[in-house]
Write an enzyme that holds these catalytic residues in place. Structure first.
Site, PDB file in Angstrom:
ATOM      1  N   VAL B 162     -46.413 -29.953  36.204  1.00 29.60           N
ATOM      2  CA  VAL B 162     -47.006 -28.589  35.503  1.00 29.60           C
ATOM      3  C   VAL B 162     -46.427 -27.505  36.163  1.00 29.60           C
ATOM      4  O   VAL B 162     -46.555 -27.239  37.132  1.00 29.60           O
ATOM      5  CB  VAL B 162     -48.474 -28.609  35.427  1.00 29.60           C
ATOM      6  CG1 VAL B 162     -48.863 -27.278  34.461  1.00 29.60           C
ATOM      7  CG2 VAL B 162     -49.111 -29.710  34.986  1.00 29.60           C
ATOM      8  N   TYR B 165     -41.039 -22.505  33.964  1.00 25.78           N
ATOM      9  CA  TYR B 165     -39.836 -22.285  33.975  1.00 25.78           C
ATOM     10  C   TYR B 165     -39.080 -21.502  32.681  1.00 25.78           C
ATOM     11  O   TYR B 165     -39.790 -21.327  31.691  1.00 25.78           O
ATOM     12  CB  TYR B 165     -38.999 -23.978  33.477  1.00 25.78           C
ATOM     13  CG  TYR B 165     -39.403 -24.903  34.762  1.00 25.78           C
ATOM     14  CD1 TYR B 165     -39.068 -24.953  35.855  1.00 25.78           C
ATOM     15  CD2 TYR B 165     -40.559 -25.779  34.205  1.00 25.78           C
ATOM     16  CE1 TYR B 165     -39.537 -25.816  37.073  1.00 25.78           C
ATOM     17  CE2 TYR B 165     -41.255 -26.596  35.173  1.00 25.78           C
ATOM     18  CZ  TYR B 165     -40.661 -26.562  36.486  1.00 25.78           C
ATOM     19  OH  TYR B 165     -41.107 -27.729  37.161  1.00 25.78           O
ATOM     20  N   MET B 182     -34.202 -27.706  42.899  1.00 32.39           N
ATOM     21  CA  MET B 182     -35.469 -27.901  43.812  1.00 32.39           C
ATOM     22  C   MET B 182     -36.630 -28.118  43.081  1.00 32.39           C
ATOM     23  O   MET B 182     -37.584 -28.331  43.834  1.00 32.39           O
ATOM     24  CB  MET B 182     -35.586 -26.517  44.724  1.00 32.39           C
ATOM     25  CG  MET B 182     -34.333 -26.457  45.580  1.00 32.39           C
ATOM     26  SD  MET B 182     -32.863 -25.835  44.729  1.00 32.39           S
ATOM     27  CE  MET B 182     -31.694 -25.599  46.219  1.00 32.39           C
ATOM     28  N   HIS B 183     -36.669 -28.000  41.779  1.00 35.44           N
ATOM     29  CA  HIS B 183     -38.137 -28.041  41.189  1.00 35.44           C
ATOM     30  C   HIS B 183     -38.239 -29.395  40.707  1.00 35.44           C
ATOM     31  O   HIS B 183     -37.166 -30.137  40.294  1.00 35.44           O
ATOM     32  CB  HIS B 183     -38.182 -27.292  40.084  1.00 35.44           C
ATOM     33  CG  HIS B 183     -37.893 -25.715  40.326  1.00 35.44           C
ATOM     34  ND1 HIS B 183     -37.800 -24.533  39.587  1.00 35.44           N
ATOM     35  CD2 HIS B 183     -38.588 -24.994  41.576  1.00 35.44           C
ATOM     36  CE1 HIS B 183     -37.858 -23.474  40.430  1.00 35.44           C
ATOM     37  NE2 HIS B 183     -38.280 -23.837  41.533  1.00 35.44           N
ATOM     38  N   GLU B 274     -33.851 -12.134  36.006  1.00 39.29           N
ATOM     39  CA  GLU B 274     -34.715 -13.164  36.659  1.00 39.29           C
ATOM     40  C   GLU B 274     -35.467 -12.298  37.735  1.00 39.29           C
ATOM     41  O   GLU B 274     -35.244 -11.115  37.874  1.00 39.29           O
ATOM     42  CB  GLU B 274     -33.735 -13.912  37.395  1.00 39.29           C
ATOM     43  CG  GLU B 274     -33.364 -15.295  36.520  1.00 39.29           C
ATOM     44  CD  GLU B 274     -34.393 -16.264  36.328  1.00 39.29           C
ATOM     45  OE1 GLU B 274     -35.400 -16.036  37.162  1.00 39.29           O
ATOM     46  OE2 GLU B 274     -34.353 -17.280  35.941  1.00 39.29           O
TER      47      GLU B 274
END
Ligand SMILES: [Zn+2]
Lengths: 88, 474
Positions: B162, B165, B182-183, B274
């Site tokens: 979960v 993003y 990396m996720h 970002e």
């Protein structure tokens, strides 16, 4: 569609970001006639016609955010598509 | 107390004086984002914002800055709103000790009230979408929990993910998603794409406040976010199966969007302002085909403004970035006292530690770089003594001012990994990293002239209490 775009009555609507002429309408305001959501068919930039000129008009769009067809073609892949696992 | 959905949390915020209703008519752009941009400037007690009178919409409800202050973060965890930052992090660490707490499957989720399927799907008819920053490529969804499974091990509930993003809306039923390598979801997608398959996803918006916190916590690959939510809430997290994919989604969500990331497909996305306070460039990124939307009647669109720190995202990913790093460091180095990784998602990390022997603090700093989160984020690590509070920046500056000698206390390591969004990298994804040892040297490290340090007087703590009481009754 350009006659419906506020502040842009004389020139034909082009993408503010990449100047492409093909523009699609994604959505129209639930209150009729207030705004439309448009999208460039080349760079996929998306904007609402009621946004400030710096986001909706090619003339006012900041140079730092502009994209060319080459920028789109050469954009890096994130993440890279991996090779297919070979079916042994 | 635990909140089962966003609406009950908004009610609680309002009772606590932490929700500001803007009832005047506002433009979707630039007003909504500009207000959320401004809200955190009100300080550590800034309120959430609620809008329901937006030009051109008949039925828009927008909540922003829900986690955007330390007061709101404390209330999300069921703590008093004036709980100090360091205390909130300590409580987070304490509750994580109860992990895992299994979720509770609950019937009749409110989001089952309305549905759109297949070609009738039109996300613009469900959500009052709007742009955040000038240079964004379009309208984004950036506070939704995205649920996916490991396609090679779908029954392993720990490997289910979960996560939050960035999601760009590219059409009535087309979205883009950014899986940073990396996720966890990037690993899921990688496995699906190697097999030539699509990756099913469920995207849930308007979640209870703890779901947003766990979804943005850098947990290990095989740790289950709902099981952390249970530990943080002090009660199992209520979940329900999403109707199309069967993926477990929060029972209390306002909207559930289901579909697939289309395997082996990339398309222009962005830019997007970002969390680094910089725009990412336009890149070729994965595409989601939406097949079903389920939603509560009159859904609340919860959205998050992010830009030059601090903004809501910095509060949302502050405590929950400090805690996993603290837990991982203390596994090997119990001398570590506290970790402050709340600056730009831990691109800078400040660690306070006791020293086992000379040179030890540098080892602690180097370990930060090789934690799972450190691999993608930590670029500068500042190590301070055990009596320096890493959450108190004036104390950290004192340590830098007096303990750090560049001749021996700067360790620069070339060409380490960092997430591609980090603007300082010479090439995206690769950067030099720096450990700064701002601790007092101990034997056999005999550098500097420290003599005796001035300490707080033993009676000062009691006087602090006394002065606070006197000040409160002025
Ligand atoms: Zn364009």
């Amino acid at each position: 569609m350009s006659e419906k775009t506020p502040g842009n009555t004389s020139e034909k609507t082009v993408c503010p970001r990449c100047a492409h002429p093909a523009i699609a309408r994604l959505f129209t305001s639930p209150v009729p006639g207030v705004w439309d959501v448009l999208q460039c068919e080349q760079c996929l930039y998306c904007w609402r016609t009621s946004e400030p000129a710096r986001r909706t008009s090619r003339a006012a769009y900041p140079d730092g955010f502009k994209l060319t067809a080459e920028d789109i073609r050469d954009a890096p892949e994130v993440p890279a598509v991996p090779p297919l696992r070979d079916a042994r | 107390m635990a909140y089962d959905d966003l609406r009950s949390f908004l009610d609680a915020l309002e009772r606590e004086g932490q929700l500001l209703r803007v009832t005047d008519e506002v433009m979707p752009e630039p007003d909504l984002a500009a207000a959320a941009n401004a809200a955190p400037r009100l300080g550590d007690t800034a309120p959430a914002l609620y809008f329901d009178n937006v030009t051109g919409f008949t039925d828009a409800r927008v909540a922003m800055n829900v986690h955007g202050s330390w007061a709101n973060h404390a209330l999300a965890l069921g703590l008093p709103k004036d709980t100090p930052v360091k205390r909130q992090v300590e409580e987070f660490i304490r509750r994580w000790n109860d992990f895992p707490v299994a979720p509770e499957w609950r019937e009749d989720p409110p989001w089952a009230e309305n549905t759109m399927d297949g070609d009738e799907v039109d996300i613009f008819r469900v959500l009052p979408l709007f742009r955040l920053n000038d240079g964004d490529g379009g309208f984004y969804i950036d506070k939704a929990a995205v649920v996916s499974k490991d396609p090679e091990d779908p029954e392993h509930s720990g490997k289910q993910n979960v996560g939050i993003y960035r999601i760009e809306v590219k059409g009535g039923r087309k979205l883009a998603l950014q899986p940073v390598p990396m996720h966890d979801i990037a690993q899921h997608l990688h496995k699906a794409e190697r097999a030539g398959e699509d990756l099913p996803v469920a995207i849930t918006l308007g979640n209870d406040p703890v779901i947003s916190i766990v979804a943005s916590t850098p947990m290990k690959y095989d740790e289950n976010e709902y099981e952390l939510a249970g530990a943080l809430r002090g009660a199992p997290a209520p979940v329900a199966p999403a109707p199309l994919t069967g993926l477990p989604v929060p029972w209390g969500a306002e909207v559930v969007i289901e579909g697939v990331i289309e395997g082996r497909k990339r398309e222009i996305e962005g830019p997007f302002g970002e969390f680094t306070g910089h725009y990412s460039g336009g890149r070729s990124m994965p595409v989601i085909r939406v097949d079903k939307i389920s939603y509560r009647t009159r859904p609340v669109f919860e959205h998050l403004y992010l830009g030059m720190p601090w903004t809501e995202v910095d509060y949302l990913i502050a405590a929950n970035t400090c805690v996993p790093l603290y837990r991982q460091l203390t596994e090997e180095f119990p001398e570590v006292r506290a970790v402050n990784a709340m600056y730009t998602h831990g691109l800078v990390v400040i660690v306070s530690t006791a020293k086992r022997y000379g040179g030890f603090a540098k080892a602690v700093g180097l370990r930060v770089l090789t934690t799972p989160h450190g691999l993608g984020y930590a670029t500068t690590v500042i190590v301070v003594d055990e009596d320096v509070d890493p959450f108190d920046l004036p104390q950290v500056m004192w340590a830098l001012s007096t303990k750090m000698n560049p001749s021996g206390d700067l360790i620069r390591i070339p060409n380490l990994s960092v997430l591609e969004l980090a603007p300082q990298a010479q090439h995206p994804g690769i950067t030099d990293k720096l450990v700064i040892d701002a601790t007092t040297p101990v034997a056999p490290d005999h550098r500097g002239n420290y003599g005796n340090q001035v300490r707080d007087l033993p009676e000062a703590a009691a006087w602090l209490d006394r002065l606070r009481r006197l000040a409160a009754h002025r």
